[in-house]
Design a protein around this motif. Structure first.
Motif, mmCIF file in Angstrom:
data_model
loop_
_atom_site.group_PDB
_atom_site.id
_atom_site.type_symbol
_atom_site.label_atom_id
_atom_site.label_comp_id
_atom_site.label_asym_id
_atom_site.label_seq_id
_atom_site.Cartn_x
_atom_site.Cartn_y
_atom_site.Cartn_z
ATOM 1 N N ILE A 90 0.850 -1.208 0.000
ATOM 2 C CA ILE A 90 0.000 0.000 0.000
ATOM 3 C C ILE A 90 0.879 1.250 0.000
ATOM 4 C CG2 ILE A 90 -1.608 1.343 1.419
ATOM 5 C CD1 ILE A 90 -2.834 -1.323 2.279
ATOM 6 N N LYS A 91 1.947 1.231 0.818
ATOM 7 C CA LYS A 91 2.848 2.389 0.861
ATOM 8 C C LYS A 91 3.485 2.621 -0.518
ATOM 9 C CE LYS A 91 2.173 3.036 5.229
ATOM 10 N NZ LYS A 91 1.298 4.138 5.670
ATOM 11 N N SER A 92 3.872 1.505 -1.163
ATOM 12 C CA SER A 92 4.452 1.620 -2.515
ATOM 13 C C SER A 92 3.437 2.199 -3.486
ATOM 14 C CB SER A 92 4.929 0.246 -2.998
ATOM 15 O OG SER A 92 5.935 -0.264 -2.175
ATOM 16 N N GLN A 93 2.166 1.745 -3.361
ATOM 17 C CA GLN A 93 1.119 2.250 -4.252
ATOM 18 C C GLN A 93 0.861 3.735 -4.000
ATOM 19 O OE1 GLN A 93 -1.961 -0.542 -3.256
ATOM 20 N NE2 GLN A 93 -1.584 -1.802 -5.078
ATOM 21 N N GLU A 94 0.897 4.138 -2.721
ATOM 22 C CA GLU A 94 0.703 5.549 -2.399
ATOM 23 C C GLU A 94 1.807 6.396 -3.033
ATOM 24 O OE1 GLU A 94 0.683 5.677 1.825
ATOM 25 O OE2 GLU A 94 -1.453 5.137 2.011
ATOM 26 N N THR A 95 3.028 5.878 -2.920
ATOM 27 C CA THR A 95 4.169 6.596 -3.518
ATOM 28 C C THR A 95 4.028 6.659 -5.038
ATOM 29 O OG1 THR A 95 5.585 5.819 -1.725
ATOM 30 C CG2 THR A 95 6.686 6.651 -3.689
ATOM 31 N N ALA A 96 3.609 5.528 -5.639
ATOM 32 C CA ALA A 96 3.453 5.478 -7.094
ATOM 33 C C ALA A 96 2.372 6.446 -7.569
ATOM 34 C CB ALA A 96 3.137 4.062 -7.533
ATOM 35 N N ILE A 97 1.255 6.497 -6.864
ATOM 36 C CA ILE A 97 0.148 7.396 -7.232
ATOM 37 C C ILE A 97 0.589 8.847 -7.114
ATOM 38 C CG2 ILE A 97 -2.142 8.201 -6.516
ATOM 39 C CD1 ILE A 97 -2.759 5.280 -5.759
ATOM 40 N N LYS A 98 1.336 9.145 -6.025
ATOM 41 C CA LYS A 98 1.813 10.519 -5.819
ATOM 42 C C LYS A 98 2.783 10.926 -6.941
ATOM 43 C CE LYS A 98 3.775 13.500 -2.256
ATOM 44 N NZ LYS A 98 4.671 14.216 -3.131
ATOM 45 N N CYS A 99 3.678 9.980 -7.248
ATOM 46 C CA CYS A 99 4.626 10.257 -8.336
ATOM 47 C C CYS A 99 3.904 10.471 -9.674
ATOM 48 C CB CYS A 99 5.638 9.129 -8.457
ATOM 49 S SG CYS A 99 6.786 9.035 -7.078
ATOM 50 N N PHE A 100 2.883 9.624 -9.879
ATOM 51 C CA PHE A 100 2.123 9.727 -11.127
ATOM 52 C C PHE A 100 1.428 11.075 -11.225
ATOM 53 C CE2 PHE A 100 -1.664 9.085 -13.726
ATOM 54 C CZ PHE A 100 -1.120 8.528 -14.876
ATOM 55 N N GLN A 101 0.861 11.497 -10.095
ATOM 56 C CA GLN A 101 0.158 12.779 -10.099
ATOM 57 C C GLN A 101 1.137 13.948 -10.284
ATOM 58 O OE1 GLN A 101 -1.871 12.476 -6.373
ATOM 59 N NE2 GLN A 101 -3.778 11.780 -7.322
ATOM 60 N N ASP A 102 2.292 13.828 -9.627
ATOM 61 C CA ASP A 102 3.290 14.903 -9.708
ATOM 62 C C ASP A 102 3.896 15.006 -11.116
ATOM 63 O OD1 ASP A 102 2.827 15.466 -7.098
ATOM 64 O OD2 ASP A 102 4.571 14.337 -6.331
ATOM 65 N N ASN A 103 3.896 13.924 -11.876
ATOM 66 C CA ASN A 103 4.554 13.903 -13.183
ATOM 67 C C ASN A 103 3.556 13.673 -14.329
ATOM 68 O OD1 ASN A 103 7.581 13.869 -12.350
ATOM 69 N ND2 ASN A 103 6.621 12.287 -11.075
#
Length: 818
Positions: free
Chosen positions: A298-311
């Motif tokens: 879940i933490k990895s998914q949160e990081t991935a979603i944040k990265c996706f949104q930021d980029n």
């Protein structure tokens, strides 16, 4: 008034399930010798009297003599009337009176009572066993020879003087005289009193000599006394130091035990807290690892979603292109990796311990079974080889062809041994415990294979399978690494960011939605997983709970290690609260017995041990000095204190023996005076009663009987004014006179208003027919006129007595045949 109505013998001697009904009047019991007449009488006596003779001699002990022939417990019942009320006594007789089980029933009211310690014969018959046998029981009298006047006189003398026909005044006086002689002889030079006085004089002389010896060596004795006191003081100080060391050691052990108990209780409290979620302790760590895997995902998914949104800006261009196929491959590999990691954790932490436990149990049971079976097989092989050897020896001695048979037999035996040994190695074990363990392991294997898509079974080696899992995990990590490195990325998150940078806005939105949907799904899985322990509503609650559980598990592990370390420090192999509490209580008792106060700090143990060694040296020096001093002193074997104690004891003993001797003298005088008093008071009434009964049972031939002062028997014929001495009477007449005396004594002892059954044991055995007729006539007349007992139980083994009884009593006779 007592009338016996019925006896029921459950088991007593030869009798089993036997009953007799009695009537008021004459009851005649007939049977040959050994038919059980005496046994019946003994049964009636034991129903009323539990306390009878106790002897190792079976013939004198009714509880042994009349043991039932069928081996069961003695017992039975007797029904009787007492002053108009019907009673029933039921008794199961044990080896001793204390083991008897007795109950008394009032047949009129139905009331049941358990008797107290008083004999039932005393309650209902008004007399103890001795009185019963002297009064209402008259045994076989037998004939007296005319030349044996002394025998008759002796029995009469005994009856007058002591109340017992077998205990004479002369015997009592002889015993008193013998007892006096043992204490002090007539000359006064022998006896225990003389010996005690001599011993007292010797003690007094010894006391004088010891006093003179002590006065002459007072200086040595004084110094010896002081040194002895000093020695005792040193020993006492040493004992106190030893007690302090012992108390200190016990106290420290007790404190450590208390601390250990506190640690164990805290550990149990943590365990209890951990068990509140319903997850078994042995599965808790595996549960935490699985939860941790989901949490990290879940933490990895949160990081991935944040990265996706930021980029997600479309103006940014990717320099490295990642195709959909490459990303799908990457994602599939990562999911497989996570699945393998969770499966590996479950296999290593849950399944392997269960398999190892199962294999160890199976091996132990198999070894036990094989040991028994192979031992049996080896015995059979030994027998077969022994037979082959015997055939070979026989062939050598007699015929060579038999040797071949022996060899063939040996080969067959070895063949079957090897074949059965192989079968033993292949055989299985059927054990309920093992079957349950196997079923549990199978269930865990099915869960492993289904949940994580593995293909493990019990035939595989668990270590090899685990190594294979780790190898596959490593391979997948390497594949993931090669894929992200190919795109010049260092971590998976960077690879995903690069991939999403290459998607169009539409694709990015779609992908973002998919990522969030997957994220929500994994969050739900995570919450559901954590809720198996305790229900949680949010990721934050789940994270906090997981962190708390991890901390508790770590704390529990650390506390357990600390407890083991502490237990080893006090040399305890097991950690059991109850045993430790009991040990503390035992130490408390030991400390109480040592009586050492802990209010002040005790000295250092090593310091106390040093002082003990010093005291030991001082004690040794004092003992050596006392030994040298003792050589200079002539110390008597006993000191004055001991002598004075012995003197007081002997003075008391002499006084006691003298008092006993004076008592014997008084008893002798009182015995002589009382015997004379009995003759004066009891004699006239007894003579009168005896004369009346003697006249009746002799058909009026004699009208009076006298017992002279010298206890000789005198009888007055009806037609004569002179009394005749017993030496001039026939044996039969003497028998009748003695029966008259016994019946007279019975009437004097038991008054008219206390009529009891009369028991007669073959009293006519020496009578001729005429005397038997006269005797029965007397009893019938007395029964009809109620002059004496209204119920008579007579036992006999003589048929002519039975016939005469039938002639006299006719239908009024209760005839009982054994």
């Amino acid at each position: 008034m007592v009338k016996i109505k019925k006896i029921e013998i459950e088991n007593f001697g030869r009798f089993h399930k036997y009953s007799i009904d009695f009537i008021e009047g004459m009851n005649l019991i007939y049977g040959d010798n050994e038919d059980g007449k005496t046994t019946l009488m003994a049964f009636i006596k034991m129903m009323f009297y539990s306390e009878q003779k106790r002897s190792r001699d079976i013939s004198n002990n009714p509880r042994k003599k009349y043991l039932p022939w069928n081996g069961r417990s003695m017992g039975g019942a007797i029904e009787f009337e007492n002053n108009g009320v019907d009673y029933r006594i039921e008794k199961e007789m044990g080896p001793t009176p204390a083991k008897d089980k007795t109950k008394v029933m009032n047949l009129s009211t139905g009331e049941v009572t358990l008797p107290n310690k008083e004999e039932l014969g005393k309650v209902f018959l008004g007399t103890d066993l001795a009185g019963f046998e002297r009064s209402i029981f008259i045994g076989q009298i037998g004939a007296f020879d005319a030349d044996k006047e002394d025998e008759i006189g002796q029995k009469l003398s005994n009856m007058f003087s002591t109340g017992e026909e077998n205990i004479s005044q002369r015997q009592v006086l002889e015993r008193l005289s013998k007892a006096k002689e043992e204490i002090q002889s007539i000359r006064g030079n022998k006896g225990i009193l003389v010996e005690a006085k001599d011993s007292l004089e010797k003690i007094k002389e010894t006391k004088i000599k010891i006093k003179e010896l002590e006065d002459s060596q007072m200086e040595y004795l004084e110094e010896f006394k002081l040194k002895k006191e000093e020695l005792e003081e040193k020993k006492a100080q040493k004992r106190i130091l030893e007690k302090k060391i012992k108390a200190s050691e016990l106290f420290h052990i007790q404190q450590k035990l208390k601390s250990l108990i506190q640690k164990v209780e805290e550990e149990q409290s943590i365990k209890k807290k951990l068990m509140e979620g319903g997850i078994p302790k042995d599965q808790l760590e595996s549960f935490l690892k699985e939860c941790k895997v989901l949490q990290n995902k879940i933490k990895s998914q949160e990081t991935a979603i944040k990265c996706f949104q930021d980029n997600s800006d479309l103006s940014q261009k990717s320099f490295v292109e990642i195709t959909e196929e490459e990303y799908v491959t990457f994602k599939k590999l990562r999911e497989q990796l996570e699945n393998f990691e969770r499966g590996c954790a479950y296999f290593e932490n849950s399944l392997i311990p269960a398999i190892l436990d199962y294999n160890a149990t199976k091996k132990h049971l198999r070894e036990e079974s094989l040991k028994k079976l192979k031992t049996k097989n080896q015995r059979l092989v030994l027998i077969g080889l022994s037979g082959s050897a015997a055939l070979a020896i026989f062939g050598v001695l007699y015929h060579p062809a038999v040797i071949l048979a022996g060899i063939v037999s040996a080969l067959i035996t070895v063949f079957f041994y090897l074949r059965h040994s192989k079968k033993y190695d292949e055989m299985g074990i059927n054990n309920p415990i093992l079957n349950r363990m196997e079923k549990s392991v199978d269930g865990q294997i099915q869960y492993l294979n289904k949940e994580f898509c593995f293909s493990y079974n019990l035939k595989m080696n668990e270590n090899d399978f685990l190594d294979n899992l780790y190898q596959q995990i490593q391979e997948k990590k390497e594949k993931i690494k090669s894929i992200i490195n190919l795109k010049h990325c260092n971590v998976s998150e960077e690879f995903e960011t690069l991939y999403f940078d290459n998607l169009s806005i539409k694709d990015k939105k779609k992908t973002l939605f998919s990522m969030r949907e997957e994220y929500q799904l994994d969050c739900t899985k995570y919450l559901d997983k954590v809720s198996l322990y305790k229900e949680v509503k949010s990721i934050e609650m789940a994270d906090n709970l997981l962190k708390e559980l991890e901390n508790n598990v770590i704390e529990l592990r650390e506390r357990h290690q600390a407890i083991l370390h502490m237990a080893n420090g006090i040399d305890r192999k097991s950690i059991d609260l109850e045993s430790m509490i009991n040990e503390i209580q035992i130490i408390d008792k030991q400390l109480t017995q040592l009586n050492i106060s802990f209010e002040e700090e005790l000295e250092n143990t090593s310091e106390m041990k040093r002082k003990i060694n010093l005291k030991g040296g001082e004690i040794t020096n004092l003992e050596e000095y006392l030994t040298r001093l003792r050589e200079k002193i002539r110390i008597p074997e006993k000191n004055l204190g001991q002598i004075e104690v012995e003197q007081k004891f002997l003075e008391s003993k002499v006084e006691e023996i003298q008092l006993y001797y004076d008592s014997l003298v008084k008893a002798e005088n009182v015995m002589q005076e009382s015997a004379e008093e009995i003759r004066k008071s009891f004699g006239p009434e007894l003579n009168q009663k005896t004369g009346e009964i003697f006249s009746q049972i002799t058909g009026g031939k004699y009208k009076q009987v006298l017992v002279a002062k010298d206890y000789s028997l005198l009888a007055q014929p009806a037609e004569d004014t002179h009394y005749r001495e017993a030496s001039y009477l026939s044996n039969g007449t003497i028998d009748q006179a003695y029966l008259a005396l016994r019946l007279a004594i019975t009437q004097l002892i038991i008054r008219e208003n206390e009529k009891l059954p009369l028991f007669l044991d073959d009293i006519f055995m020496q009578y001729d027919d005429k005397r038997v007729q006269e005797g029965f006539a007397f009893f019938k007349d007395n029964i009809e006129k109620e002059k004496m007992q209204s119920q008579i139980m007579m036992l006999t083994c003589h048929k002519h007595i039975v016939e005469i009884a039938k002639e006299h009593f006719k239908d009024e006779l209760n005839m009982i045949y054994l």
